[in-house]
Design a protein around this motif. Structure first.
Motif, mmCIF file in Angstrom:
data_model
loop_
_atom_site.group_PDB
_atom_site.id
_atom_site.type_symbol
_atom_site.label_atom_id
_atom_site.label_comp_id
_atom_site.label_asym_id
_atom_site.label_seq_id
_atom_site.Cartn_x
_atom_site.Cartn_y
_atom_site.Cartn_z
ATOM 1 N N HIS A 26 0.833 -1.218 0.000
ATOM 2 C CA HIS A 26 0.000 0.000 0.000
ATOM 3 C C HIS A 26 0.862 1.262 0.000
ATOM 4 C CE1 HIS A 26 0.832 -0.582 4.306
ATOM 5 N NE2 HIS A 26 0.514 0.684 4.497
ATOM 6 N N ARG A 30 0.779 4.094 -2.979
ATOM 7 C CA ARG A 30 0.478 5.478 -2.592
ATOM 8 C C ARG A 30 1.552 6.446 -3.114
ATOM 9 N NH1 ARG A 30 -0.355 5.533 3.569
ATOM 10 N NH2 ARG A 30 1.898 5.390 3.571
ATOM 11 N N THR A 385 1.326 10.686 3.605
ATOM 12 C CA THR A 385 0.138 10.576 4.432
ATOM 13 C C THR A 385 0.440 11.183 5.789
ATOM 14 O OG1 THR A 385 -1.513 9.076 5.308
ATOM 15 C CG2 THR A 385 0.754 8.321 5.396
#
Ligand SMILES: *Cc1c(COP(=O)(O)O)cnc(C)c1O
Length: 402
Positions: A26, A30, A385
């Motif tokens: 992931h 991303r 993030t």
């Protein structure tokens, strides 16, 4: 029931005696989506940072369609995985056989170079029955400063601005599209590295008086490591975009970049075991010949965490590491900040090893063949993030940015 897979789960369930690599698909996806969507041009992945086939496929799925390959082995690898990818052979000094195979067998049309001899070599071996190729994109590698970067790429390749005109003219004559590329050095700590380099690009274009179709700002985009906090990646993109718009080039010119580290660092971490403690030195089961090459050779500081069922409440101390081989060179100075009561048998997670970490492993001395498992938690730090604020490194980057 879904069992979270992370370093603690691995240490608890498996008590591994070999280092375990944790990969985070992931995180790779991303990072790819971030570059594919936000970089104001085309992003190619610099494969040398981590040539893992799984990672290359994840980046493709995240929107990365172009790949910077530097050897014929990398050309063959990426072509076998991604038949439709655009491959750019961005090593300025290539064997003639590699250029010929890349062009005639694997469909590579873009090559970098930093000398007239390399232009002549490319033209000669890409000809078919004596007829020169008409579909080449040739990128002249300019020498720029590595002053803002943690790892220099300034000495080995690149033609100086003052000597660039003849190379640009030779490449212009041979190419369908002419590019200028550079590399500001890896882990560029300030966006100014790119605006300074773009100043040299401008000078080269003006003094040669050539039409340029591609500006390739190379790699160097930073990841987050302890003590190496930088501006957000978006600010790098903004500075690059502004400098690109100011260049004396046509409105149809393209902007490219070649991130390696920034697309791969967050992808992997390792879980190692402490085999012995000697004061402030920990003997661990991975090291300089394994995933910690940069920690040993350029004193790179990777983030570390003690992995224990019950967290330690002792204060953190600075530790160094010895790796598993029999020589003194297998030493990582650190400082790696870990709880004072760490002891043999404990596990440590070492983060941000997806770039220039797992890719550098050797089998020297019989070490280096641990398992790879998929983790679904967050990497120890992320550019892409908002990460849990508990980590030392993330807190300090927040402070640096506020
Ligand atoms: C190593 C390299 C890259 C990737 O650099 P990062 O600092 O990992 O982004 C890109 N382009 C070239 C030509 C390289 O040699």
């Amino acid at each position: 029931m879904h069992k979270p897979s992370n370093a603690l789960g691995v240490a608890r369930d498996r008590r591994p005696s070999q280092p375990v690599t944790l990969v985070r698909p992931h995180a790779a996806t991303r990072a790819a989506e971030f570059f594919a969507q936000k970089f104001p041009g085309t992003s190619m992945y610099a494969v040398k940072a981590n040539p893992s086939p799984d990672l290359i496929r994840l980046l493709w799925d995240g929107g990365i369609t172009h790949y910077d390959v530097a050897s014929i082995t990398e050309v063959r690898l990426v072509r076998s995985l991604l038949p439709e990818a655009v491959l750019c052979f961005m090593h300025p000094v290539k064997p003639a056989e590699a250029i010929a195979e890349a062009y005639h067998v694997h469909g590579v049309r873009t090559f970098s170079l930093d000398s007239v001899e390399e232009v002549e070599k490319i033209v000669e071996v890409t000809a078919t029955d004596g007829v020169p190729a008409t579909d080449l994109t040739l990128c002249v590698r300019l020498r720029v400063s590595s002053a803002h970067s943690k790892l220099s790429l300034a000495a080995k390749f690149g033609v100086g601005v003052d000597e660039a005109a003849p190379v640009l003219h030779a490449a212009r004559q041979a190419a369908d599209a002419l590019g200028i590329c550079f590399h500001v050095g890896s882990q560029a700590m300030s966006p100014q590295a790119y605006s300074d380099a773009m100043g040299l690009v401008r000078a080269a274009i003006v003094s040669a008086g050539v039409t340029v179709d591609v500006i390739d700002v190379g790699g160097g985009f930073p990841s987050i490591y302890p003590g190496m906090e930088t501006a957000p990646i978006e600010r790098y993109f903004a500075v690059i975009h502004r400098a690109f718009e100011d260049l004396p080039i046509s409105y149809s010119a393209e902007l490219w970049c070649e991130p390696g580290r920034a697309l791969s660092a967050e992808y992997a971490s390792i879980v190692v075991r402490v085999e012995k403690r000697r004061d402030d030195v920990l003997f661990i089961n991975d090291g300089a010949y394994g995933a910690l090459f940069d920690a040993a050779h350029v004193d790179w500081r990777f983030p570390v965490d003690l992995v224990r069922d019950v967290e330690s409440n002792t204060k953190k101390l600075a530790f160094s590491f010895y790796g598993p081989t029999c020589d003194d060179a297998d030493f990582m100075r650190g400082p790696f900040m870990l709880p004072a009561d760490i002891r043999a048998g404990d596990y440590i997670e070492i983060g941000m090893l997806g770039a220039y970490g797992c890719a550098m492993r050797t089998a020297f001395n019989g070490f280096g063949n641990g398992e790879t498992l998929v983790a679904d938690d967050e990497p120890m730090a992320s550019n892409y993030t908002v990460t849990e604020p508990s980590r030392e490194v993330v807190t300090s980057i927040r402070e640096a940015r506020s």
